[in-house]
Scaffold this motif. Structure first.
Motif, PDB file in Angstrom:
ATOM      1  N   PHE B 123       0.691  -1.183   0.020  1.00 42.05           N
ATOM      2  CA  PHE B 123      -0.129  -0.094   0.081  1.00 42.05           C
ATOM      3  C   PHE B 123       0.867   1.291   0.097  1.00 42.05           C
ATOM      4  O   PHE B 123       0.747   2.279  -0.692  1.00 42.05           O
ATOM      5  CB  PHE B 123      -0.859   0.051   1.189  1.00 42.05           C
ATOM      6  N   SER B 126       2.311   1.772  -3.371  1.00 41.67           N
ATOM      7  CA  SER B 126       1.321   2.048  -4.258  1.00 41.67           C
ATOM      8  C   SER B 126       0.733   3.436  -4.067  1.00 41.67           C
ATOM      9  O   SER B 126       0.481   4.330  -5.147  1.00 41.67           O
ATOM     10  CB  SER B 126      -0.078   0.940  -3.869  1.00 41.67           C
ATOM     11  N   GLN B 127       0.960   3.744  -3.111  1.00 42.53           N
ATOM     12  CA  GLN B 127       0.535   5.565  -2.691  1.00 42.53           C
ATOM     13  C   GLN B 127       1.537   6.378  -3.097  1.00 42.53           C
ATOM     14  O   GLN B 127       1.557   7.461  -3.439  1.00 42.53           O
ATOM     15  CB  GLN B 127       0.350   5.674  -1.202  1.00 42.53           C
ATOM     16  N   GLY B 129       3.637   5.805  -5.817  1.00 41.74           N
ATOM     17  CA  GLY B 129       3.985   5.682  -7.435  1.00 41.74           C
ATOM     18  C   GLY B 129       4.878   4.625  -7.734  1.00 41.74           C
ATOM     19  O   GLY B 129       5.682   4.674  -8.625  1.00 41.74           O
ATOM     20  N   VAL B 130       5.360   3.901  -6.832  1.00 38.87           N
ATOM     21  CA  VAL B 130       6.284   2.706  -6.839  1.00 38.87           C
ATOM     22  C   VAL B 130       5.739   1.434  -7.299  1.00 38.87           C
ATOM     23  O   VAL B 130       4.710   0.991  -6.525  1.00 38.87           O
ATOM     24  CB  VAL B 130       7.170   2.598  -5.441  1.00 38.87           C
ATOM     25  N   TRP B 131       6.241   0.787  -8.162  1.00 41.46           N
ATOM     26  CA  TRP B 131       5.458  -0.747  -8.531  1.00 41.46           C
ATOM     27  C   TRP B 131       5.920  -1.655  -8.082  1.00 41.46           C
ATOM     28  O   TRP B 131       5.436  -2.248  -7.367  1.00 41.46           O
ATOM     29  CB  TRP B 131       5.814  -0.744 -10.244  1.00 41.46           C
ATOM     30  N   ALA B 132       7.363  -2.134  -8.424  1.00 42.78           N
ATOM     31  CA  ALA B 132       7.985  -3.152  -7.662  1.00 42.78           C
ATOM     32  C   ALA B 132       8.633  -2.939  -6.704  1.00 42.78           C
ATOM     33  O   ALA B 132       9.945  -2.685  -6.433  1.00 42.78           O
ATOM     34  CB  ALA B 132       9.054  -3.669  -8.862  1.00 42.78           C
TER      35      ALA B 132
END
Lengths: 322, 322
Positions: B123, B126-127, B129-132
Motif C-alpha cells: 500500500f 502503491s500510494q 507511485g512505486v510498482w516493484a
C-alpha cells in the motif's frame, strides 16, 4: 560440456547448482545442460543445437533455434510466449500452471478481506490520530464470490474463500465442477450471474477472448459495493472503467497485482488512489527458489526422455492461449 | 405502563420497538419493560422496582437499585461491570459471550494476513507511485498461530485460521480441547511454547490475572517477525514493550482493536506508526441491531421467567472476571 555435438537443453530461467546437476544426470549424454540465465545472448548463438528451453524464447531467437522442439516455462501465464511465429511453429509449449498458487490465493484473500473488513479506513484513521472512525466493514462469512477462471490458481482461491464461509461461484470454459466452488458456470453465463456477487476474483489467462472481459457493464452488474481482486493479467479488466466504478462507489476497492501496461505509467490514477491496492506483480511472493516450477519441469523432462512426448503435463493450447 | 406496582425490566442497551414489544409479551404482567436507553438518568430514579437490567449498571445506580437481581449485558467483556460492589452483591451477571465473534474473528484474520502477506509495504508503494517494491510477504499456509484465550470468540478465530491451513495452538485455563485448535495448552504452559509462533491472536478477558500477560519477554520469545492481533482488551498487552519489539523488528506488525487506555492519548506512538493498525474498538462491526445479543437475552429471559435461574446461559464468574 566438451561434447560439442550433443543436443542442448538451455536454461534461461535460473536454477540452483544442485538442480542443474540433477538435470544433467537425468539427461546423461543425450542433452548437454547449458545455463544461459546470466548471459542470455548466448542462447541464439547456440543455433540449431538447442532442442529444449526452460524459460522465455524471444521471436528473434526462435528464428535461429531451428532445432527447438519444446519450451517449458517457469511461470503460469504464457501470453508473451505465444507470438504468431511460436503459434505457427511445431514447438511444444508447457507451463508451470498453478506455480505459487497458494501465495496468489492468499494475497487475493488478504486483499478482499482488507477492503471488505474496512482496513483502508482504519489504517487511514490510525495514521491520522483518529480512534473511532466511520467503518464500512461488512461480514465476510455468507458473502458471495465469483472466481473468474477456476484453473489451478482459481481453484485454490475458491477453496480458501469457501473455507472462510463465502459462497463461491466458479467460472470456467465448460461449466464443469471445480474444487471449492458451490456452483460453476461458463464464461458465457457469467455476465447474467453478477447481481449477487460481493467479491470478484479474477484468474483468467490473457488472450484475445478475455481482453477487457471485465468492463464497465460487467462491473456495474455486480452488487453495489463489491470488491475486485486481480492476480492474473491486467488486460482482462478495463482499468479506466474500473476506476470510474470505484470513484462512483459501485466498487468499494480493488487489489491489483497486474495492470495493463505493467508497470502503469507514472501518472496513472491507479497510483495514489486510496481504494486501489497495487501489489506490483508480487502477489506470488515468496517464490522460494522456483522449487515448484523446477519439480514440474523435472517431471516433464523425465517423460520427454522416456519418449512420452504426448504425456507432458501442462501443455499449452496455443489457440486458447493457456 | 400504568401498573406502577409491577417490577421493572429496564433496558439500558438499545433495542428495536419490535424487540421491546416481544419482551413485554414474554413478561406479561410480571415485569414492566422500561426503555431508559435514551434517558439513563431515569434508571436510578426507579429505585427498588428494578429487578432486571439489560446493559450497564454503574456503582451509584447499584446502590439505589436495591431490588436488582440480574444484569444481562449486550457485550462480551464485563470488567467495567465487575467493580467491588457488584462483585460483593448477589446480583447475577450474564453476558453476551461470543457476540459478534464472527466479525471479530474476520478482522483478526484480515489483520494477520495484512501484515503476513506484506500489504502495508504494497500500500505504501502503491500510494507513492512505486510498482516493484520490496516485500516481506510470507506464506500463511503452514505458519503457526497461538490463540491466547479460546473462549467463544477465540474458538472462531482458531477455526478460521485452521481453515486457511495455519497450525493453531489454543490457550485456555484448563488446557481442554477447543474447536479449530490443533493443540491446546494452559495459560501457565503458554510462555514455554512461543518459539515457533508466527501469529499471536489475543482473546483473553481483562482481569488482574491477565494484566500485561503479553509483556516484553513474552513478545521476544515469539518467532522473529511474528505478527500480533488483539481484539479483547488493551490491558492484556504491555503496549510500551510491544512498540519496542515492533521497532526492533522482532514483531513485524500489530493490529490492535483495543488499547489501554482507550482511546490512546493524542500523542501516543501507536498513532501514525506504519506497522500498527488500530481498528478503534470497531473490529466487531457491523453489529447489526444487536440481534445476536438480543437473542441471547431473550433466551435467558425465558429461562428466568420459568424460574430456572440456575440454567441462565453465559453467567459471569465474578472471581474469574468473565
Amino acid at each position: 560440456m566438451t561434447d560439442k555435438d550433443s543436443r542442448v537443453l538451455a536454461l534461461v530461467s535460473g536454477l540452483t547448482e544442485t538442480q542443474k546437476d540433477e538435470l544433467q544426470a537425468l539427461c546423461g549424454t543425450r542433452y548437454r545442460v547449458e545455463d544461459v540465465s546470466g548471459r542470455r545472448d548466448d542462447l541464439a548463438s547456440m543455433g540449431d543445437a538447442v532442442e529444449i528451453v526452460y524459460g522465455m524464447v524471444r521471436p528473434a531467437e526462435l528464428a535461429v533455434l531451428t532445432g527447438l522442439r519444446w519450451v517449458q516455462t517457469s511461470w503460469t501465464g504464457v501470453e508473451n510466449l505465444l507470438y504468431p511465429e511460436m503459434i505457427a511453429s511445431d514447438v511444444v509449449v508447457t507451463c508451470s500452471r498453478g506455480h505459487c498458487s497458494v501465495q496468489l490465493a492468499e494475497t487475493t484473500v488478504a486483499g478482499l478481506l482488507y477492503f471488505w473488513r474496512g482496513l483502508p479506513e482504519f489504517f487511514q484513521a490510525s495514521q491520522s490520530g483518529v480512534w473511532a472512525s466511520e467503518t464500512r466493514a461488512r461480514v465476510f462469512e455468507g458473502s458471495r464470490a465469483m472466481v473468474l477462471g477456476v484453473g489451478e490458481i482459481g481453484a485454490v482461491i475458491a477453496r480458501k474463500l469457501h473455507a472462510l464461509g463465502v459462497r463461491v461461484r466458479g467460472v470456467n470454459t465448460s461449466g464443469r465442477p471445480a474444487t471449492g466452488c458451490d456452483e460453476v458456470c461458463t464464461l458465457g453465463q457469467a455476465r447474467d450471474r453478477l447481481g449477487d456477487v460481493d467479491l470478484l476474483a479474477v484468474g483468467l489467462p490473457a488472450s484475445p477472448h478475455t481482453r477487457k472481459f471485465v468492463d464497465g457493464p460487467f462491473l456495474r452488474a455486480l452488487r453495489p459495493g463489491a470488491v475486485v481482486a486481480n492476480i492474473s493479467r491486467g488486460s482482462v479488466i478495463d482499468e479506466a472503467a474500473l476506476l470510474r466504478e470505484i470513484d462512483s462507489s459501485q466498487i468499494s476497492g480493488a487489489m491489483l497485482d497486474v495492470t495493463d501496461p505493467e508497470p502503469p505509467p507514472a501518472d496513472s490514477p491507479l497510483f495514489g488512489h486510496p481504494r486501489v491496492l497495487l501489489t506490483g506483480h508480487r502477489a506470488a511472493f515468496p517464490i522460494e527458489n522456483n522449487e515448484t516450477a523446477y519439480r514440474i519441469f523435472k517431471e516433464n523432462l523425465q517423460r520427454w526422455l522416456r519418449g512420452n512426448h504426448d504425456t507432458l503435463a501442462h501443455v499449452v493450447d496455443k489457440g486458447m492461449g493457456y
